[in-house]
Write a protein that holds these residues in place. Sequence first.
Motif, PDB file in Angstrom:
ATOM      1  N   ILE A 189      -2.972   3.488 -13.139  1.00  0.00           N
ATOM      2  CA  ILE A 189      -1.957   3.224 -12.122  1.00  0.00           C
ATOM      3  C   ILE A 189      -0.859   2.333 -12.683  1.00  0.00           C
ATOM      4  O   ILE A 189       0.332   2.524 -12.394  1.00  0.00           O
ATOM      5  CB  ILE A 189      -2.604   2.594 -10.874  1.00  0.00           C
ATOM      6  CG1 ILE A 189      -3.527   3.620 -10.199  1.00  0.00           C
ATOM      7  CG2 ILE A 189      -1.537   2.115  -9.889  1.00  0.00           C
ATOM      8  CD1 ILE A 189      -4.215   3.101  -8.959  1.00  0.00           C
ATOM      9  N   GLN A 190      -1.241   1.359 -13.506  1.00  0.00           N
ATOM     10  CA  GLN A 190      -0.230   0.520 -14.153  1.00  0.00           C
ATOM     11  C   GLN A 190       0.703   1.359 -15.020  1.00  0.00           C
ATOM     12  O   GLN A 190       1.924   1.155 -15.016  1.00  0.00           O
ATOM     13  CB  GLN A 190      -0.919  -0.549 -15.011  1.00  0.00           C
ATOM     14  CG  GLN A 190      -1.614  -1.635 -14.215  1.00  0.00           C
ATOM     15  CD  GLN A 190      -2.252  -2.670 -15.122  1.00  0.00           C
ATOM     16  OE1 GLN A 190      -2.033  -2.685 -16.325  1.00  0.00           O
ATOM     17  NE2 GLN A 190      -3.055  -3.557 -14.531  1.00  0.00           N
ATOM     18  N   LYS A 191       0.130   2.314 -15.740  1.00  0.00           N
ATOM     19  CA  LYS A 191       0.940   3.179 -16.597  1.00  0.00           C
ATOM     20  C   LYS A 191       1.933   3.989 -15.763  1.00  0.00           C
ATOM     21  O   LYS A 191       3.126   4.096 -16.109  1.00  0.00           O
ATOM     22  CB  LYS A 191       0.033   4.113 -17.390  1.00  0.00           C
ATOM     23  CG  LYS A 191       0.748   4.937 -18.445  1.00  0.00           C
ATOM     24  CD  LYS A 191      -0.197   5.968 -19.049  1.00  0.00           C
ATOM     25  CE  LYS A 191      -1.444   5.322 -19.628  1.00  0.00           C
ATOM     26  NZ  LYS A 191      -2.330   6.338 -20.264  1.00  0.00           N
ATOM     27  N   SER A 192       1.459   4.554 -14.655  1.00  0.00           N
ATOM     28  CA  SER A 192       2.345   5.327 -13.785  1.00  0.00           C
ATOM     29  C   SER A 192       3.413   4.451 -13.159  1.00  0.00           C
ATOM     30  O   SER A 192       4.563   4.883 -12.988  1.00  0.00           O
ATOM     31  CB  SER A 192       1.520   6.010 -12.681  1.00  0.00           C
ATOM     32  OG  SER A 192       0.576   6.903 -13.233  1.00  0.00           O
ATOM     33  N   LEU A 193       3.061   3.211 -12.832  1.00  0.00           N
ATOM     34  CA  LEU A 193       4.031   2.298 -12.246  1.00  0.00           C
ATOM     35  C   LEU A 193       5.117   1.939 -13.257  1.00  0.00           C
ATOM     36  O   LEU A 193       6.307   1.871 -12.898  1.00  0.00           O
ATOM     37  CB  LEU A 193       3.316   1.034 -11.759  1.00  0.00           C
ATOM     38  CG  LEU A 193       4.133   0.052 -10.916  1.00  0.00           C
ATOM     39  CD1 LEU A 193       4.683   0.736  -9.677  1.00  0.00           C
ATOM     40  CD2 LEU A 193       3.283  -1.149 -10.535  1.00  0.00           C
ATOM     41  N   TRP A 194       4.731   1.719 -14.514  1.00  0.00           N
ATOM     42  CA  TRP A 194       5.726   1.446 -15.557  1.00  0.00           C
ATOM     43  C   TRP A 194       6.663   2.639 -15.765  1.00  0.00           C
ATOM     44  O   TRP A 194       7.869   2.482 -15.915  1.00  0.00           O
ATOM     45  CB  TRP A 194       5.019   1.109 -16.874  1.00  0.00           C
ATOM     46  CG  TRP A 194       4.644  -0.337 -17.003  1.00  0.00           C
ATOM     47  CD1 TRP A 194       3.414  -0.893 -16.769  1.00  0.00           C
ATOM     48  CD2 TRP A 194       5.500  -1.411 -17.391  1.00  0.00           C
ATOM     49  NE1 TRP A 194       3.454  -2.244 -16.983  1.00  0.00           N
ATOM     50  CE2 TRP A 194       4.719  -2.600 -17.374  1.00  0.00           C
ATOM     51  CE3 TRP A 194       6.842  -1.499 -17.747  1.00  0.00           C
ATOM     52  CZ2 TRP A 194       5.245  -3.839 -17.707  1.00  0.00           C
ATOM     53  CZ3 TRP A 194       7.371  -2.742 -18.085  1.00  0.00           C
ATOM     54  CH2 TRP A 194       6.580  -3.890 -18.061  1.00  0.00           C
ATOM     55  N   LEU A 195       6.075   3.843 -15.755  1.00  0.00           N
ATOM     56  CA  LEU A 195       6.894   5.048 -15.916  1.00  0.00           C
ATOM     57  C   LEU A 195       7.890   5.204 -14.770  1.00  0.00           C
ATOM     58  O   LEU A 195       9.042   5.592 -14.976  1.00  0.00           O
ATOM     59  CB  LEU A 195       5.999   6.280 -16.009  1.00  0.00           C
ATOM     60  CG  LEU A 195       5.322   6.544 -17.354  1.00  0.00           C
ATOM     61  CD1 LEU A 195       4.326   7.691 -17.234  1.00  0.00           C
ATOM     62  CD2 LEU A 195       6.369   6.858 -18.417  1.00  0.00           C
ATOM     63  N   ALA A 196       7.431   4.905 -13.549  1.00  0.00           N
ATOM     64  CA  ALA A 196       8.301   5.060 -12.382  1.00  0.00           C
ATOM     65  C   ALA A 196       9.408   4.016 -12.362  1.00  0.00           C
ATOM     66  O   ALA A 196      10.535   4.292 -11.936  1.00  0.00           O
ATOM     67  CB  ALA A 196       7.469   4.973 -11.104  1.00  0.00           C
ATOM     68  N   CYS A 197       9.098   2.804 -12.830  1.00  0.00           N
ATOM     69  CA  CYS A 197      10.068   1.711 -12.736  1.00  0.00           C
ATOM     70  C   CYS A 197      11.077   1.702 -13.887  1.00  0.00           C
ATOM     71  O   CYS A 197      12.267   1.487 -13.661  1.00  0.00           O
ATOM     72  CB  CYS A 197       9.329   0.374 -12.675  1.00  0.00           C
ATOM     73  SG  CYS A 197       8.372   0.128 -11.160  1.00  0.00           S
ATOM     74  N   ASN A 218       0.814  -1.215   0.000  1.00  0.00           N
ATOM     75  CA  ASN A 218       0.000   0.000   0.000  1.00  0.00           C
ATOM     76  C   ASN A 218       0.845   1.262   0.000  1.00  0.00           C
ATOM     77  O   ASN A 218       0.392   2.304  -0.474  1.00  0.00           O
ATOM     78  CB  ASN A 218      -0.957  -0.022   1.202  1.00  0.00           C
ATOM     79  CG  ASN A 218      -2.069  -1.049   1.039  1.00  0.00           C
ATOM     80  OD1 ASN A 218      -3.029  -0.824   0.320  1.00  0.00           O
ATOM     81  ND2 ASN A 218      -1.934  -2.181   1.714  1.00  0.00           N
ATOM     82  N   ALA A 219       2.072   1.179   0.510  1.00  0.00           N
ATOM     83  CA  ALA A 219       2.978   2.318   0.411  1.00  0.00           C
ATOM     84  C   ALA A 219       3.301   2.617  -1.048  1.00  0.00           C
ATOM     85  O   ALA A 219       3.410   3.786  -1.455  1.00  0.00           O
ATOM     86  CB  ALA A 219       4.252   2.049   1.203  1.00  0.00           C
ATOM     87  N   ILE A 220       3.445   1.578  -1.866  1.00  0.00           N
ATOM     88  CA  ILE A 220       3.692   1.770  -3.300  1.00  0.00           C
ATOM     89  C   ILE A 220       2.508   2.468  -3.954  1.00  0.00           C
ATOM     90  O   ILE A 220       2.673   3.405  -4.752  1.00  0.00           O
ATOM     91  CB  ILE A 220       3.966   0.409  -3.977  1.00  0.00           C
ATOM     92  CG1 ILE A 220       5.279  -0.181  -3.465  1.00  0.00           C
ATOM     93  CG2 ILE A 220       4.004   0.552  -5.493  1.00  0.00           C
ATOM     94  CD1 ILE A 220       5.547  -1.592  -3.962  1.00  0.00           C
ATOM     95  N   VAL A 221       1.297   2.036  -3.609  1.00  0.00           N
ATOM     96  CA  VAL A 221       0.098   2.658  -4.189  1.00  0.00           C
ATOM     97  C   VAL A 221       0.022   4.133  -3.817  1.00  0.00           C
ATOM     98  O   VAL A 221      -0.237   4.999  -4.666  1.00  0.00           O
ATOM     99  CB  VAL A 221      -1.167   1.916  -3.711  1.00  0.00           C
ATOM    100  CG1 VAL A 221      -2.425   2.622  -4.223  1.00  0.00           C
ATOM    101  CG2 VAL A 221      -1.156   0.470  -4.186  1.00  0.00           C
ATOM    102  N   ILE A 222       0.258   4.442  -2.545  1.00  0.00           N
ATOM    103  CA  ILE A 222       0.186   5.833  -2.089  1.00  0.00           C
ATOM    104  C   ILE A 222       1.247   6.679  -2.781  1.00  0.00           C
ATOM    105  O   ILE A 222       0.989   7.826  -3.186  1.00  0.00           O
ATOM    106  CB  ILE A 222       0.341   5.895  -0.556  1.00  0.00           C
ATOM    107  CG1 ILE A 222      -0.871   5.254   0.122  1.00  0.00           C
ATOM    108  CG2 ILE A 222       0.501   7.341  -0.088  1.00  0.00           C
ATOM    109  CD1 ILE A 222      -0.750   5.149   1.621  1.00  0.00           C
ATOM    110  N   ALA A 223       2.445   6.145  -2.946  1.00  0.00           N
ATOM    111  CA  ALA A 223       3.522   6.886  -3.617  1.00  0.00           C
ATOM    112  C   ALA A 223       3.148   7.196  -5.062  1.00  0.00           C
ATOM    113  O   ALA A 223       3.383   8.314  -5.555  1.00  0.00           O
ATOM    114  CB  ALA A 223       4.822   6.097  -3.548  1.00  0.00           C
TER     115      ALA A 223
END
Length: 340
Positions: free
Chosen positions: A314-322, A68-73
Amino acid sequence: MFHQPAAASVDRLLYFHNSSSSRMSHIHYDPWDTNTSTVTTSDLSPDEYVNPWDIILCVTGTIMACENAIVIAILFYTPALRSPMFLLIGSLALADLLAGVGLIVNFIVIYVFNNEVATLTSAGLLLASFSASVCSLLAITVDRYLSLYNALTYHTDRTLTFTYLMLILLWALCICIGLLPIMGWNCVRDQPSCSVLRPVTKNNAAVLAVSFLLLFALMMQLYLQICRIAFRHAQQIAVQHQFMATSQASSTRKGVSTLSLILGTFALCWIPFAVYSLVADSSYPMIYTYSLVLPAACNSVINPIIYAFRNPDIQKSLWLACCGCIPPRFLSGPRTSSDV
């Protein structure tokens, strides 16, 4: 509202705390033993009397907190994710994050601090966080219903203001619930009145369990209404745009499957524990409480997967961040009516 699941993970605390005299008392050594025999901590070395169920709950809490920390970030550092839906997902993630921290704190309180103030504070944190988690799930359900029922006016500033007010009231209520154990709503000094959800009393546990079942019934009714509206919208779109019937039917079935996953997961995780807390008392073996509170806690592990990580934005933002890139599938057409 139903808030009793939060207290279940502190069920073992009173085995360590003698409220009338000594700081350390009798503890239940073998979590698999259904008898009521106890041993004293002086008879065991520290590594022998650590309940494996407490370790499992602590590990579960750690996973909950990290997820959940990942989601909040992601939500915090992505300005585009500020719609009512993402605010509610953020509220759910924050509640589950605090629930995970609460399980870790509860483990530390049991085996390190072990005093009345720490016990009640830990219980309050768990009550408030799990209460906020369940309330956030209800708020998400209401939001999804309104997004279909009032589709034309949903994306307005009024909806955003309504969401902020709803979250403020939700968290204020849950914080008040969390303060109840410290304010005297507990059975620390009256152990015969304890429920299986120590330090919650039998009467309070019954009220909380009934409230939860009513809340679940409300969620089920709202999701049934969502399914009806989604089917009606799908039929209207198919007629107006002359889509292929098989394609539209497949899209609608996907939406129904998503709703079934949401309701089914929530029911399997929480209802057995709610019913047990309603009918059982403190004389029941602790193994039953542990085996039912663990799935309830695991619901907070599953929530980010269902509500956050399955979301394309959210998946798109996670890919961008990673990796700094966006897979081609996220650059395709808009979402279908199944994304409810």
